[in-house]
Scaffold this active site. Structure first.
Site, PDB file in Angstrom:
ATOM      1  N   SER A 143       0.858  -1.192   0.000  1.00 25.19           N
ATOM      2  CA  SER A 143       0.000   0.000   0.000  1.00 25.19           C
ATOM      3  C   SER A 143       0.888   1.234   0.000  1.00 25.19           C
ATOM      4  CB  SER A 143      -0.854   0.006   1.266  1.00 25.19           C
ATOM      5  OG  SER A 143      -1.438   1.290   1.468  1.00 25.19           O
ATOM      6  N   TYR A 156      -2.580  -1.241  10.414  1.00 23.82           N
ATOM      7  CA  TYR A 156      -2.474  -1.426   8.956  1.00 23.82           C
ATOM      8  C   TYR A 156      -1.160  -0.826   8.442  1.00 23.82           C
ATOM      9  CZ  TYR A 156      -3.938  -1.230   4.005  1.00 23.82           C
ATOM     10  OH  TYR A 156      -4.032  -1.369   2.643  1.00 23.82           O
TER      11      TYR A 156
HETATM   12  C1  BGC Z   1      -6.244   1.491   2.042  1.00 24.01           C
HETATM   13  C2  BGC Z   1      -7.438   2.331   1.673  1.00 24.01           C
HETATM   14  C3  BGC Z   1      -7.048   3.792   1.506  1.00 24.01           C
HETATM   15  C4  BGC Z   1      -5.873   3.912   0.556  1.00 24.01           C
HETATM   16  C5  BGC Z   1      -5.379   5.340   0.401  1.00 24.01           C
HETATM   17  C6  BGC Z   1      -5.142   1.729   1.042  1.00 24.01           C
HETATM   18  O1  BGC Z   1      -4.031   0.992   1.387  1.00 24.01           O
HETATM   19  O2  BGC Z   1      -6.592   0.124   2.040  1.00 24.01           O
HETATM   20  O3  BGC Z   1      -8.414   2.196   2.667  1.00 24.01           O
HETATM   21  O4  BGC Z   1      -8.125   4.528   0.976  1.00 24.01           O
HETATM   22  O5  BGC Z   1      -4.810   3.116   1.013  1.00 24.01           O
HETATM   23  O6  BGC Z   1      -5.193   5.961   1.635  1.00 24.01           O
END
Ligand code: BGC
Length: 255
Positions: A143, A156
């Site tokens: 991410s 996360y």
């Molecule tokens: C998350 C999303 C978020 C995006 C941008 C991703 O890794 O799962 O929930 O909108 O990042 O912030």
């Protein structure tokens, strides 16, 4: 077709980015192992789409957060398909909460799927590749939050930061086995993980204002990057992160 003759295993491919990756790899000629926690409709729908795209595969279920289950998932995939060449660690979850309210249960759930799962699935894959001795590829779906803070999503962000260092470490440690390891870092993508966000027009508008390309990503945007990293076109690419985020990460403008 860049992946003819290959077998790919995509964790969490019953929906969202995982499903799009499974389909794209199938269109590139790979047979695909659809991995999901449950052997349910979603996984079988992905398999049906793979077949409709002219390839084949199998559904293998297992809780990716469980190391013993990871070894079983790889073993069952090898049993069904004969080999696994490409592992896509895609399964991921997130839980929103202010840091001071995060429960151990939620922390464990997020770290379990996002980091522990990728760690032990890759370990099981590396053991298989070592035995077969023909090399392999690992692609982690990380991410932008492997770099960018994500307030109210501390577990996360920690899991994705961990995934970044796991990828860098393994790029070195697994190179002698002929395994390349890279991350894809999506930004905001139209998937079930963002369902709540997409249902709130004001929040969505604020987010879009921060994305230079002015749209959410599609699962296909991410899948295209995965196909590249999985293919021999990326034969000299290892230990790096490919951001697929419409410019979200490096957005800065003086107002
Ligand atoms: C998350 C999303 C978020 C995006 C941008 C991703 O890794 O799962 O929930 O909108 O990042 O912030």
């Amino acid at each position: 077709m860049r992946l003819q003759g290959k077998v790919a295993l995509v964790t969490g491919s019953g929906q969202g980015i995982g499903r799009a990756i499974a389909l794209k790899l199938a269109r590139e000629g790979a047979r695909v192992v659809v991995e999901e926690r449950e052997d349910g409709n979603q996984a079988h729908e992905t398999l049906a789409l793979i077949r409709a795209a002219g390839s084949d595969g199998v559904v293998v279920a297992g809780d990716i957060a469980d190391a013993a289950a990871d070894r079983q998932v790889i073993a069952r995939a090898v049993e069904a398909m004969g080999r696994v060449d490409i592992l896509v660690n895609n399964a991921g979850i997130e839980k929103r909460a202010p840091f001071v309210e995060v429960t151990e249960e939620d922390y464990d759930a997020v770290m379990g799927v996002n980091l522990r799962g990728a760690f032990f699935a890759t370990q099981a894959f590396a053991l298989h590749v070592r035995e077969r001795n023909e090399g392999g590829v690992v692609v982690n779906v990380s991410s932008v939050h492997e770099e960018l803070p994500f307030p109210h999503f501390a577990s996360y962000a920690a899991s994705k930061g961990g995934l970044k260092m796991l990828m860098r470490n393994l790029a070195i440690e697994l190179a002698p086995l002929g395994i390349r390891v890279n991350n894809i870092a999506p930004g905001a993508v139209q998937t079930p993980i963002n369902a709540a966000l997409m249902a709130q027009p004001e929040k969505l508008k604020a987010l879009l204002a921060n994305i230079p390309l002015k749209r959410l990503g599609t699962p296909e945007d991410v899948a295209n990057a995965a196909a590249f990293l999985a293919s021999d076109e990326a034969a000299y690419v290892t230990g790096t992160t490919l951001f697929v985020d419409g410019g979200l990460l490096w957005n800065y403008a003086e107002q």
